[in-house]
Design an enzyme around this catalytic site. Structure first.
Site, PDB file in Angstrom:
ATOM      1  CB  VAL A 123      36.176  73.373  54.337  1.00 51.08           C
ATOM      2  CG1 VAL A 123      34.703  74.520  54.886  1.00 51.08           C
ATOM      3  CG2 VAL A 123      36.166  73.698  52.586  1.00 51.08           C
ATOM      4  N   PRO A 126      35.831  73.970  64.329  1.00 49.01           N
ATOM      5  CG  PRO A 126      37.640  72.969  66.022  1.00 49.01           C
ATOM      6  CD  PRO A 126      37.585  73.504  64.742  1.00 49.01           C
ATOM      7  N   GLY A 127      34.125  75.970  65.354  1.00 52.69           N
ATOM      8  CA  GLY A 127      33.096  77.238  65.060  1.00 52.69           C
ATOM      9  C   GLY A 127      32.383  77.189  64.325  1.00 52.69           C
ATOM     10  CB  ILE A 155      38.928  66.655  58.506  1.00 46.10           C
ATOM     11  CG1 ILE A 155      39.004  68.052  58.409  1.00 46.10           C
ATOM     12  CG2 ILE A 155      40.136  66.574  56.729  1.00 46.10           C
ATOM     13  CD1 ILE A 155      38.368  68.827  58.007  1.00 46.10           C
ATOM     14  CD  GLN A 276      -4.557  50.324  53.087  1.00 45.02           C
ATOM     15  OE1 GLN A 276      -5.004  51.043  53.936  1.00 45.02           O
ATOM     16  NE2 GLN A 276      -5.312  49.980  52.193  1.00 45.02           N
ATOM     17  CG  PHE A 335      13.977  43.452  58.667  1.00 41.09           C
ATOM     18  CD1 PHE A 335      14.200  42.914  59.362  1.00 41.09           C
ATOM     19  CD2 PHE A 335      13.480  44.986  58.132  1.00 41.09           C
ATOM     20  CE1 PHE A 335      15.088  42.594  57.831  1.00 41.09           C
ATOM     21  CE2 PHE A 335      13.980  44.237  56.915  1.00 41.09           C
ATOM     22  CZ  PHE A 335      15.375  43.224  56.553  1.00 41.09           C
ATOM     23  N   GLY A 337      11.465  44.672  65.866  1.00 39.25           N
ATOM     24  CA  GLY A 337      11.843  43.933  66.705  1.00 39.25           C
ATOM     25  C   GLY A 337      13.471  43.708  66.125  1.00 39.25           C
ATOM     26  CD  GLU A 360      30.113  67.874  50.631  1.00 39.47           C
ATOM     27  OE1 GLU A 360      29.878  68.433  49.485  1.00 39.47           O
ATOM     28  OE2 GLU A 360      31.132  67.626  50.923  1.00 39.47           O
ATOM     29  CD  GLN A 364      18.189  71.502  59.059  1.00 35.80           C
ATOM     30  OE1 GLN A 364      18.637  71.026  59.116  1.00 35.80           O
ATOM     31  NE2 GLN A 364      17.181  70.604  59.265  1.00 35.80           N
TER      32      GLN A 364
END
Length: 376
Positions: A123, A126-127, A155, A276, A335, A337, A360, A364
């Site tokens: 689907v 580029p545009g 794709i 905490q 974790f 560093g 998918e 937004q």
């Protein structure tokens, strides 16, 4: 109302987790670093009935519903979401054939996909990404064939696919009503580029796909002319819940890694999980993972049982995408560093997570769908 998995669903979950633990997790770092395609894992998944899982049984597939796909995808993505995406792409390409294909098309192509032939879903251009109706690839009718011209991009599985489900304009004067879908075989002249370099999910190859006067038999059109946009929207209803579930799997892995580390890393004379500032991050992860899983599974159950799930699928996709990004970022923070180092898995998980806010349907666009439905 019952939130307990059936015995069959529990068996699927356990099978998928064992596969992720034994076949995916041990090689995840290798494929992330080498950017190789995970063919050995693909072949083992096929042997275990974990490839092309939504192909109906009458065409040789496992016949899983969307809820079962969610259960499966969460576990596989827990092992490596790049490999999971490579494994599950056939299921995405299957959806438009199931939705709009004729019986002859299903007999011919679903049986091939069930047997292990790789497929891709075309689907994005580029545009034209979020604006599906803005695609420029076109198919011109010439007697009993169509001449297909255009370029697709990003794709997934494109470099390895034998079959392509392609969306193209059959009426370039129209937007939504001008789109049709086609099943296209590589040997008809489809060309694909090299895998595109990406931030994460390196085991999942994406590329540009080129169509230059590719002759496609008219019998390979999916449904009537002009119905491709509607087909694509129905595909999203079926694809978004499993993608949301995969995001849950990545978040869960990050949460487990961070929790284990917080129990063993000491600071100020005690494990950091007792602090905490750390424990609240882990608590938020746990809450949001559970909420995301419920949203994904509810949206899947609705579709499996014949209900409209467009809005619940958007809820699930938006929430889980944003949730996995925060969960993996917080896991890196736990974790410290070390989280920024490639020697620890949370760095990869954070890179892999970002794509969930993009593919998918962006986060937004999911909010746009929700707002549109609220306004009706």
């Amino acid at each position: 109302m019952n939130f307990v998995l059936s015995s069959e669903q529990k068996m699927l979950r356990d099978l998928a987790h064992d596969f992720a633990e034994n076949e995916i997790k041990p090689v995840a770092e290798h494929y992330d670093q080498t950017h190789e395609y995970p063919w050995p894992v693909i072949k083992k998944a096929l042997e275990n009935g974990l490839l092309s899982v939504n192909v109906p049984e009458q065409y040789g597939g496992p016949g899983m519903g969307v809820l079962e796909e969610c259960i499966l995808n969460e576990e596989l993505a827990w092992g490596c979401s790049g490999i999971q995406t490579a494994l599950m792409l056939n299921s995405l390409a299957v959806l438009p054939i199931k939705i709009a294909g004729s019986e002859a098309q299903k007999q011919k192509y679903l049986t091939q996909i069930a047997a292990g032939r790789m497929a891709a879903y075309c689907v994005t251009e580029p545009g034209a990404g979020s604006d599906v109706a803005g695609l420029a690839t076109y198919a011109e009718r010439k007697g009993d064939t169509y001449l297909l011209n255009g370029v697709k991009t990003w794709i997934t599985n494109g470099p390895v696919a034998d079959l392509f489900v392609v969306f193209a304009k059959t009426d370039r004067q129209e937007r939504y009503r001008g789109i049709s879908a086609f099943i296209v075989e590589r040997e008809w002249g489809v060309k694909t580029g090299q895998p595109l370099p990406k931030m994460g999910q390196h085991a999942s190859w994406t590329c540009e796909v080129f169509f230059e006067n590719v002759e496609v038999p008219a019998e390979n059109r999916l449904g009537p002319e002009g119905t491709g946009f509607l087909t694509a929207m129905k595909v999203f209803d079926g694809s978004r819940p499993p993608v949301a579930a995969a995001a849950v799997g990545v978040a869960r892995r990050a949460f487990e890694e961070a929790t284990t580390y917080a129990r063993t890393r000491t600071a100020y004379g005690q494990p950091i999980i007792a602090l905490q500032g750390v424990s609240f991050m882990l608590a938020d992860m746990a809450m949001n993972i559970e909420a995301g899983r419920l949203l994904a599974r509810q949206s899947a159950w609705l579709l499996d049982n014949g209900y409209d799930n467009t809005m619940p699928a958007a809820y699930a996709k938006a929430f889980c995408a944003d949730m996995v990004m925060k969960a993996t970022t917080d896991a890196v923070q736990v974790f410290g560093g070390y989280g920024y180092s490639r020697e620890y898995p949370v760095e990869k998980l954070m890179r892999d997570a970002k794509i969930y806010q993009i593919y998918e349907g962006t986060s937004q666009v999911m909010r746009h769908i929700i707002a549109r439905e609220l306004a009706r």
